[in-house]
Design a protein around this motif. Sequence first.
Motif, PDB file in Angstrom:
ATOM      1  N   ASN A   4     -14.852 110.533  81.131  1.00  0.00           N
ATOM      2  CA  ASN A   4     -13.667 110.013  80.448  1.00  0.00           C
ATOM      3  C   ASN A   4     -12.509 110.995  80.465  1.00  0.00           C
ATOM      4  O   ASN A   4     -11.350 110.599  80.579  1.00  0.00           O
ATOM      5  CB  ASN A   4     -14.003 109.616  79.016  1.00  0.00           C
ATOM      6  N   SER A   8      -8.958 110.352  82.222  1.00  0.00           N
ATOM      7  CA  SER A   8      -7.767 110.492  81.387  1.00  0.00           C
ATOM      8  C   SER A   8      -6.742 111.426  82.019  1.00  0.00           C
ATOM      9  O   SER A   8      -5.545 111.141  82.016  1.00  0.00           O
ATOM     10  CB  SER A   8      -8.151 111.010  79.997  1.00  0.00           C
ATOM     11  N   LEU A  58      -4.079 108.678  74.603  1.00  0.00           N
ATOM     12  CA  LEU A  58      -4.967 108.094  73.597  1.00  0.00           C
ATOM     13  C   LEU A  58      -6.414 108.073  74.073  1.00  0.00           C
ATOM     14  O   LEU A  58      -7.341 108.098  73.253  1.00  0.00           O
ATOM     15  CB  LEU A  58      -4.514 106.682  73.241  1.00  0.00           C
ATOM     16  N   ARG A  59      -6.623 108.040  75.377  1.00  0.00           N
ATOM     17  CA  ARG A  59      -7.976 108.038  75.928  1.00  0.00           C
ATOM     18  C   ARG A  59      -8.734 109.314  75.561  1.00  0.00           C
ATOM     19  O   ARG A  59      -9.952 109.296  75.443  1.00  0.00           O
ATOM     20  CB  ARG A  59      -7.950 107.894  77.450  1.00  0.00           C
ATOM     21  N   PHE A  60      -8.009 110.424  75.350  1.00  0.00           N
ATOM     22  CA  PHE A  60      -8.676 111.685  75.004  1.00  0.00           C
ATOM     23  C   PHE A  60      -9.370 111.591  73.644  1.00  0.00           C
ATOM     24  O   PHE A  60     -10.352 112.277  73.405  1.00  0.00           O
ATOM     25  CB  PHE A  60      -7.685 112.851  75.000  1.00  0.00           C
ATOM     26  N   SER A  61      -8.841 110.766  72.744  1.00  0.00           N
ATOM     27  CA  SER A  61      -9.426 110.653  71.409  1.00  0.00           C
ATOM     28  C   SER A  61     -10.470 109.543  71.321  1.00  0.00           C
ATOM     29  O   SER A  61     -11.116 109.389  70.292  1.00  0.00           O
ATOM     30  CB  SER A  61      -8.333 110.399  70.370  1.00  0.00           C
ATOM     31  N   GLY A  62     -10.619 108.768  72.385  1.00  0.00           N
ATOM     32  CA  GLY A  62     -11.531 107.632  72.365  1.00  0.00           C
ATOM     33  C   GLY A  62     -12.973 108.029  72.598  1.00  0.00           C
ATOM     34  O   GLY A  62     -13.285 108.792  73.503  1.00  0.00           O
ATOM     35  N   LYS A  63     -13.837 107.498  71.761  1.00  0.00           N
ATOM     36  CA  LYS A  63     -15.271 107.753  71.916  1.00  0.00           C
ATOM     37  C   LYS A  63     -16.019 106.482  72.300  1.00  0.00           C
ATOM     38  O   LYS A  63     -16.939 106.522  73.093  1.00  0.00           O
ATOM     39  CB  LYS A  63     -15.858 108.313  70.616  1.00  0.00           C
TER      40      LYS A  63
END
Length: 131
Positions: A4, A8, A58-63
């Motif tokens: 991910n 990202s 925002l993808r960096f904070s997505g789990k």
Amino acid sequence: MKKNVIFSIVLLLLAALVAAAPYSFAKVCDAGEKLMKCHWTARAELFLGLAAALLSLLRFSGKSRQFLLGLDLGIIVNAAGIILMPTALIGVCGMASMHCHSVTRPVLIVLGILILTVASLDAALNARSRK
């Protein structure tokens, strides 16, 4: 590095290139007395590139995979806009010899296709994973 994070970073770099291209290495025509279509395409691409960059950040904070899948779908829609803006929606100058027609337009199309491909690949991987 996690998958991910790599996706990202790639999407963020491509989106930043879209936002910067019409104003730097794939510059559109200078605004004179009359604003040409390429001027408006550059402004729209700046917005689309920044929006795709924000979604990439925002993808960096997505789990969760659902969250990442939703961001991928948003990026895919932006990529379609990036491709359509210089081709069908606004366009560029009509003369084939103009820089915006011969350089800016193909650069934006290629960057849009790259973003579309990377986001689609990641969306497919996220839709398949069982996490």
